[in-house]
Design a protein around this motif. Sequence first.
Motif, mmCIF file in Angstrom:
data_model
loop_
_atom_site.group_PDB
_atom_site.id
_atom_site.type_symbol
_atom_site.label_atom_id
_atom_site.label_comp_id
_atom_site.label_asym_id
_atom_site.label_seq_id
_atom_site.Cartn_x
_atom_site.Cartn_y
_atom_site.Cartn_z
ATOM 1 N N LEU A 11 75.424 23.005 76.447
ATOM 2 C CA LEU A 11 76.185 22.246 75.449
ATOM 3 C C LEU A 11 75.282 21.776 74.312
ATOM 4 C CD1 LEU A 11 78.903 20.768 74.715
ATOM 5 C CD2 LEU A 11 77.935 18.799 75.910
ATOM 6 N N VAL A 12 74.147 21.212 74.654
ATOM 7 C CA VAL A 12 73.235 20.700 73.629
ATOM 8 C C VAL A 12 72.634 21.844 72.814
ATOM 9 C CG1 VAL A 12 71.105 19.395 73.249
ATOM 10 C CG2 VAL A 12 72.758 18.595 74.929
ATOM 11 N N ALA A 13 72.294 22.959 73.467
ATOM 12 C CA ALA A 13 71.706 24.102 72.750
ATOM 13 C C ALA A 13 72.686 24.668 71.723
ATOM 14 C CB ALA A 13 71.292 25.182 73.740
ATOM 15 N N ILE A 14 73.936 24.792 72.104
ATOM 16 C CA ILE A 14 74.942 25.334 71.185
ATOM 17 C C ILE A 14 75.218 24.338 70.050
ATOM 18 C CG2 ILE A 14 77.379 26.002 70.992
ATOM 19 C CD1 ILE A 14 77.030 27.250 73.835
ATOM 20 N N THR A 51 66.747 16.333 68.229
ATOM 21 C CA THR A 51 66.115 15.407 69.161
ATOM 22 C C THR A 51 66.762 15.499 70.541
ATOM 23 O OG1 THR A 51 65.584 13.925 67.327
ATOM 24 C CG2 THR A 51 65.517 12.978 69.544
ATOM 25 N N ALA A 52 68.094 15.585 70.574
ATOM 26 C CA ALA A 52 68.804 15.716 71.847
ATOM 27 C C ALA A 52 68.407 17.009 72.556
ATOM 28 C CB ALA A 52 70.310 15.692 71.612
ATOM 29 N N TYR A 53 68.221 18.094 71.811
ATOM 30 C CA TYR A 53 67.818 19.368 72.407
ATOM 31 C C TYR A 53 66.425 19.269 73.020
ATOM 32 C CZ TYR A 53 66.463 24.229 72.948
ATOM 33 O OH TYR A 53 66.006 25.411 73.465
ATOM 34 N N VAL A 54 65.491 18.693 72.290
ATOM 35 C CA VAL A 54 64.128 18.553 72.809
ATOM 36 C C VAL A 54 64.139 17.675 74.063
ATOM 37 C CG1 VAL A 54 61.822 17.643 72.315
ATOM 38 C CG2 VAL A 54 63.020 18.999 70.590
ATOM 39 N N LEU A 55 64.881 16.577 74.031
ATOM 40 C CA LEU A 55 64.988 15.721 75.214
ATOM 41 C C LEU A 55 65.652 16.453 76.372
ATOM 42 C CD1 LEU A 55 65.938 12.292 73.617
ATOM 43 C CD2 LEU A 55 63.772 12.913 74.719
ATOM 44 N N ALA A 56 66.681 17.233 76.075
ATOM 45 C CA ALA A 56 67.355 18.001 77.130
ATOM 46 C C ALA A 56 66.379 18.979 77.786
ATOM 47 C CB ALA A 56 68.563 18.743 76.571
ATOM 48 N N CYS A 57 65.563 19.635 76.981
ATOM 49 C CA CYS A 57 64.551 20.546 77.535
ATOM 50 C C CYS A 57 63.617 19.800 78.480
ATOM 51 C CB CYS A 57 63.731 21.193 76.417
ATOM 52 S SG CYS A 57 64.638 22.376 75.427
ATOM 53 N N LEU A 58 63.161 18.637 78.052
ATOM 54 C CA LEU A 58 62.232 17.857 78.870
ATOM 55 C C LEU A 58 62.889 17.311 80.131
ATOM 56 C CD1 LEU A 58 60.365 15.935 76.037
ATOM 57 C CD2 LEU A 58 59.476 17.823 77.431
ATOM 58 N N ILE A 59 64.179 17.048 80.066
ATOM 59 C CA ILE A 59 64.886 16.517 81.229
ATOM 60 C C ILE A 59 65.200 17.613 82.242
ATOM 61 C CG2 ILE A 59 67.089 15.502 81.975
ATOM 62 C CD1 ILE A 59 66.962 13.829 79.337
ATOM 63 N N VAL A 60 65.652 18.780 81.780
ATOM 64 C CA VAL A 60 66.133 19.806 82.720
ATOM 65 C C VAL A 60 65.042 20.736 83.248
ATOM 66 C CG1 VAL A 60 68.416 19.788 81.642
ATOM 67 C CG2 VAL A 60 66.790 21.586 81.031
ATOM 68 N N VAL A 70 58.252 28.664 80.050
ATOM 69 C CA VAL A 70 59.671 28.641 79.693
ATOM 70 C C VAL A 70 59.981 27.377 78.899
ATOM 71 C CG1 VAL A 70 62.027 28.524 80.617
ATOM 72 C CG2 VAL A 70 60.371 30.105 81.621
ATOM 73 N N LEU A 71 59.392 26.254 79.295
ATOM 74 C CA LEU A 71 59.590 25.009 78.554
ATOM 75 C C LEU A 71 59.076 25.153 77.125
ATOM 76 C CD1 LEU A 71 60.353 21.998 78.387
ATOM 77 C CD2 LEU A 71 58.068 21.493 79.288
ATOM 78 N N VAL A 72 57.913 25.756 76.959
ATOM 79 C CA VAL A 72 57.363 25.961 75.611
ATOM 80 C C VAL A 72 58.274 26.881 74.806
ATOM 81 C CG1 VAL A 72 55.447 26.997 74.326
ATOM 82 C CG2 VAL A 72 54.981 25.467 76.253
ATOM 83 N N LEU A 73 58.754 27.965 75.429
ATOM 84 C CA LEU A 73 59.661 28.882 74.736
ATOM 85 C C LEU A 73 60.943 28.167 74.308
ATOM 86 C CD1 LEU A 73 60.136 31.780 73.786
ATOM 87 C CD2 LEU A 73 61.095 32.267 76.045
ATOM 88 N N ALA A 74 61.462 27.298 75.165
ATOM 89 C CA ALA A 74 62.655 26.520 74.811
ATOM 90 C C ALA A 74 62.366 25.626 73.614
ATOM 91 C CB ALA A 74 63.114 25.680 75.993
ATOM 92 N N GLY A 75 61.194 25.017 73.594
ATOM 93 C CA GLY A 75 60.819 24.170 72.465
ATOM 94 C C GLY A 75 60.660 24.958 71.185
ATOM 95 N N VAL A 76 60.031 26.119 71.273
ATOM 96 C CA VAL A 76 59.839 26.968 70.094
ATOM 97 C C VAL A 76 61.193 27.450 69.567
ATOM 98 C CG1 VAL A 76 58.909 29.198 69.333
ATOM 99 C CG2 VAL A 76 57.494 27.652 70.687
ATOM 100 N N ALA A 77 62.141 27.666 70.471
ATOM 101 C CA ALA A 77 63.470 28.130 70.060
ATOM 102 C C ALA A 77 64.216 27.097 69.222
ATOM 103 C CB ALA A 77 64.302 28.498 71.287
ATOM 104 N N ILE A 85 70.620 29.288 70.766
ATOM 105 C CA ILE A 85 71.658 30.097 71.421
ATOM 106 C C ILE A 85 71.019 31.312 72.078
ATOM 107 C CG2 ILE A 85 73.669 31.582 71.028
ATOM 108 C CD1 ILE A 85 74.646 29.557 69.011
ATOM 109 N N TRP A 86 70.078 31.952 71.385
ATOM 110 C CA TRP A 86 69.363 33.087 71.980
ATOM 111 C C TRP A 86 68.657 32.645 73.263
ATOM 112 C CZ3 TRP A 86 64.145 33.189 72.969
ATOM 113 C CH2 TRP A 86 63.673 34.373 73.527
ATOM 114 N N PHE A 87 67.954 31.512 73.204
ATOM 115 C CA PHE A 87 67.228 31.050 74.383
ATOM 116 C C PHE A 87 68.197 30.741 75.518
ATOM 117 C CE2 PHE A 87 65.689 27.802 77.211
ATOM 118 C CZ PHE A 87 64.524 28.397 77.674
ATOM 119 N N GLU A 88 69.291 30.078 75.217
ATOM 120 C CA GLU A 88 70.273 29.728 76.259
ATOM 121 C C GLU A 88 70.807 30.981 76.939
ATOM 122 O OE1 GLU A 88 74.091 29.628 77.892
ATOM 123 O OE2 GLU A 88 73.927 30.151 75.781
#
Length: 115
Positions: A11-14, A51-60, A70-77, A85-88
């Motif tokens: 949800l947050v990524a989209i 900000t919500a996306y970065v926090l979501a990455c750190l939480i999940v 994978v966490l770094v790739l999510a952050g770079v995305a 969306i590509w990363f998700e």
Amino acid sequence: MPRTYGGWFRLVAIAEAISWAGLLIAMVLKYGFDMPFAVTVMGSVHGALFTAYVLACLIVFSPLRWSFGVLVLAGVASVPPLATIWFERWAAKRGLLTVVDSDEPTFWGKVRQIN
């Protein structure tokens, strides 16, 4: 409403990707049609969702047992437009958005064991 870590992340990524697209449209309105207020509004919305996306990455990343890579790739995305969306989708195809049952501790469980 989502009930899983993967669902919340999706949800947050989209939402972050949509806000990126909205910000790009707002930039066209600002520079092409002299409507600077559009960027003010969409910039704030995108900033909050970024900000919500970065926090979501750190939480999940710990409960979903993502590797640090994978966490770094999510952050770079989060930087290029629509890349979240590509990363998700990439993560979903690899099963990275589902909680895996394992006896191995999560990232934070490992950190606690160091003490």
